[in-house]
Design a protein around this motif. Structure first.
Motif, PDB file in Angstrom:
ATOM      1  N   ARG A  38       0.905  -1.126   0.122  1.00 37.70           N
ATOM      2  CA  ARG A  38       0.052  -0.068  -0.080  1.00 37.70           C
ATOM      3  C   ARG A  38       0.804   1.307   0.063  1.00 37.70           C
ATOM      4  O   ARG A  38       0.619   2.066  -0.842  1.00 37.70           O
ATOM      5  N   TYR A  39       1.994   1.089   0.949  1.00 36.19           N
ATOM      6  CA  TYR A  39       2.843   2.390   0.900  1.00 36.19           C
ATOM      7  C   TYR A  39       3.629   2.373  -0.249  1.00 36.19           C
ATOM      8  O   TYR A  39       4.031   3.583  -0.884  1.00 36.19           O
ATOM      9  N   LEU A  40       4.096   1.385  -1.061  1.00 41.63           N
ATOM     10  CA  LEU A  40       4.763   1.330  -2.232  1.00 41.63           C
ATOM     11  C   LEU A  40       4.071   1.699  -3.329  1.00 41.63           C
ATOM     12  O   LEU A  40       4.758   2.084  -4.592  1.00 41.63           O
ATOM     13  N   SER A  41       2.856   1.769  -3.461  1.00 40.46           N
ATOM     14  CA  SER A  41       1.948   1.577  -4.829  1.00 40.46           C
ATOM     15  C   SER A  41       2.134   3.062  -5.578  1.00 40.46           C
ATOM     16  O   SER A  41       2.247   2.929  -6.647  1.00 40.46           O
ATOM     17  N   PRO A  42       2.509   3.950  -4.669  1.00 38.28           N
ATOM     18  CA  PRO A  42       2.606   5.390  -5.670  1.00 38.28           C
ATOM     19  C   PRO A  42       3.798   5.352  -6.610  1.00 38.28           C
ATOM     20  O   PRO A  42       3.966   5.968  -7.442  1.00 38.28           O
ATOM     21  N   SER A  43       4.655   4.265  -6.142  1.00 41.15           N
ATOM     22  CA  SER A  43       6.037   4.012  -7.135  1.00 41.15           C
ATOM     23  C   SER A  43       5.680   3.630  -8.594  1.00 41.15           C
ATOM     24  O   SER A  43       6.282   4.092  -9.419  1.00 41.15           O
ATOM     25  N   VAL A  44       4.346   2.999  -8.865  1.00 40.47           N
ATOM     26  CA  VAL A  44       3.973   2.506 -10.040  1.00 40.47           C
ATOM     27  C   VAL A  44       3.882   3.988 -10.933  1.00 40.47           C
ATOM     28  O   VAL A  44       4.494   4.039 -11.965  1.00 40.47           O
ATOM     29  N   LEU A  45       3.323   4.831 -10.322  1.00 40.50           N
ATOM     30  CA  LEU A  45       3.018   6.303 -10.999  1.00 40.50           C
ATOM     31  C   LEU A  45       4.381   6.915 -11.450  1.00 40.50           C
ATOM     32  O   LEU A  45       4.599   7.371 -12.759  1.00 40.50           O
ATOM     33  N   PHE A  46       5.197   7.138 -10.525  1.00 36.48           N
ATOM     34  CA  PHE A  46       6.238   8.047 -10.654  1.00 36.48           C
ATOM     35  C   PHE A  46       7.470   7.000 -11.096  1.00 36.48           C
ATOM     36  O   PHE A  46       8.036   7.776 -12.017  1.00 36.48           O
ATOM     37  N   LEU A  47       7.462   6.120 -11.109  1.00 36.55           N
ATOM     38  CA  LEU A  47       8.493   5.201 -11.896  1.00 36.55           C
ATOM     39  C   LEU A  47       8.335   4.944 -13.471  1.00 36.55           C
ATOM     40  O   LEU A  47       8.911   5.278 -14.270  1.00 36.55           O
ATOM     41  N   GLY A  48       6.847   4.961 -13.697  1.00 34.69           N
ATOM     42  CA  GLY A  48       6.474   5.089 -15.185  1.00 34.69           C
ATOM     43  C   GLY A  48       6.532   6.363 -15.560  1.00 34.69           C
ATOM     44  O   GLY A  48       7.088   6.493 -16.642  1.00 34.69           O
ATOM     45  N   LEU A  49       6.386   7.481 -14.846  1.00 36.62           N
ATOM     46  CA  LEU A  49       6.592   8.829 -15.493  1.00 36.62           C
ATOM     47  C   LEU A  49       8.168   9.126 -15.554  1.00 36.62           C
ATOM     48  O   LEU A  49       8.618   9.764 -16.404  1.00 36.62           O
ATOM     49  N   TYR A  50       8.956   8.538 -14.646  1.00 34.54           N
ATOM     50  CA  TYR A  50      10.441   8.933 -14.753  1.00 34.54           C
ATOM     51  C   TYR A  50      10.793   8.071 -15.890  1.00 34.54           C
ATOM     52  O   TYR A  50      11.582   8.794 -16.937  1.00 34.54           O
ATOM     53  N   GLN A  51      10.450   7.000 -16.141  1.00 33.48           N
ATOM     54  CA  GLN A  51      10.844   6.061 -17.427  1.00 33.48           C
ATOM     55  C   GLN A  51      10.685   6.854 -18.515  1.00 33.48           C
ATOM     56  O   GLN A  51      11.442   6.665 -19.524  1.00 33.48           O
ATOM     57  N   THR A  52       9.397   7.353 -18.876  1.00 34.97           N
ATOM     58  CA  THR A  52       8.818   8.029 -19.788  1.00 34.97           C
ATOM     59  C   THR A  52       9.696   9.229 -20.288  1.00 34.97           C
ATOM     60  O   THR A  52      10.124   9.434 -21.252  1.00 34.97           O
ATOM     61  N   THR A  53       9.958  10.081 -19.156  1.00 37.05           N
ATOM     62  CA  THR A  53      10.660  11.205 -19.471  1.00 37.05           C
ATOM     63  C   THR A  53      12.189  10.904 -19.665  1.00 37.05           C
ATOM     64  O   THR A  53      12.767  11.861 -20.460  1.00 37.05           O
ATOM     65  N   ALA A  54      12.656   9.890 -19.081  1.00 37.16           N
ATOM     66  CA  ALA A  54      14.203   9.327 -19.308  1.00 37.16           C
ATOM     67  C   ALA A  54      14.132   9.212 -20.737  1.00 37.16           C
ATOM     68  O   ALA A  54      15.278   9.525 -21.523  1.00 37.16           O
TER      69      ALA A  54
END
Length: 288
Positions: free
Chosen positions: A120-136
């Motif tokens: 539950r606490y780690l779930s926001p990582s899905v959004l930020f990791l996805g956006l990081y990969q796209t911007t990278a």
């Protein structure tokens, strides 16, 4: 070099988290158990949506490079914005769904309800990791491949500091390590986005990008929770969880289409099946 950063992040977790869990008052066995739940179980689920955003990022590199070579700056911006918007559309419901059904999903997959806590606490990582990969991917296509590496390294340093501080707090323990990961990916994404914004003038339209997906996600969460609670009292947790996830996904996709939150341009960004999906939906006259 960029490929080494993620394994290094995992290595730092392996070094800091069990040690600081013990410093919080837990036994060696308990600290090892919680660390395994975080990295081996919850972490595996977090990385699943990243398969899609990784393919988006990989396909974005040559697309942006080609447009740059042809000096089509308008096309560069359109491709980057479309990819970022699609990453948000895909990762936001995944983040919300994992957060809402963290415990039921943990029971379904591992038969360990406790895994739901770090998930539950780690779930926001899905959004930020996805956006990081796209911007990278966008920055790599713009011939700035070193920037995402530097930004993720900064996130790694901040994560190490937060791991050391938060994980040793008894009230947080493994939750502190999960929060540290979320902050690290958020920082890395924000830094990437700031470079795109101020160096290349690429700005996401936050109203268009976020408003409709947030509405669709909100409705999805309400219906998913209701379906799960109704079915849980009648059938097993496994079936209730699976049905709730499927219905939630259908609701999100339907609301997104009805509100005009998904365009043909968004679908065309998806490697392989995007064009076929756009063609089918246009024939059904439900794609704007």
């Amino acid at each position: 070099i960029g490929g080494l950063v993620m394994p290094l992040m995992q290595a730092i977790d392996a070094f800091f988290v069990p040690m600081r869990l013990q410093d919080s008052g837990l036994s060696v066995a308990r600290a090892t158990e919680l660390f395994g739940q975080l990295t081996g179980m919850a972490g595996s689920l977090i990385n699943l949506p990243a398969i899609i955003t990784t393919s988006l990022a990989v396909s974005l590199v040559p697309a942006v490079s080609e447009a740059m070579a042809l000096k089509k700056t308008w096309q560069v911006e359109r491709r980057i914005l479309a990819s970022g918007r699609l990453a948000f559309l895909l990762c936001l419901p995944a983040t919300a769904g994992l957060g809402l059904l963290a415990t039921p999903i943990s029971i379904l997959l591992y038969d360990i309800p406790e895994v739901g806590i770090p998930l539950r606490y780690l779930s926001p990582s899905v959004l930020f990791l996805g956006l990081y990969q796209t911007t990278a991917g966008a920055l790599q296509g713009l011939n700035h491949a070193s920037v995402p590496v530097i930004n993720l390294t900064i996130g790694l340093i901040i994560k190490s500091f937060l791991n050391y501080i938060l994980t040793a707090i008894p009230a947080l323990n493994i939750k502190g390590a999960a929060i540290a990961s979320v902050v690290a990916f958020f920082i890395a994404f924000i830094l990437n986005y700031l470079v795109l914004k101020f160096k290349f003038g690429i700005r996401f339209n936050l109203l268009r990008t976020t408003t409709i997906p947030l509405v669709a996600t909100g409705l999805m969460l309400v219906i998913t929770k209701y379906v799960y609670e109704v079915l849980f009292s009648a059938i097993s947790n496994s079936l209730a969880t699976l049905v709730a996830i499927i219905i939630g996904a259908v609701v999100y996709f339907f609301v997104l289409l009805m509100l005009g939150g998904l365009s043909e341009e968004d679908l065309l960004v998806i490697p392989g099946i995007g064009r076929k999906m756009a063609t089918v939906l246009k024939k059904l006259t439900i794609l704007r």
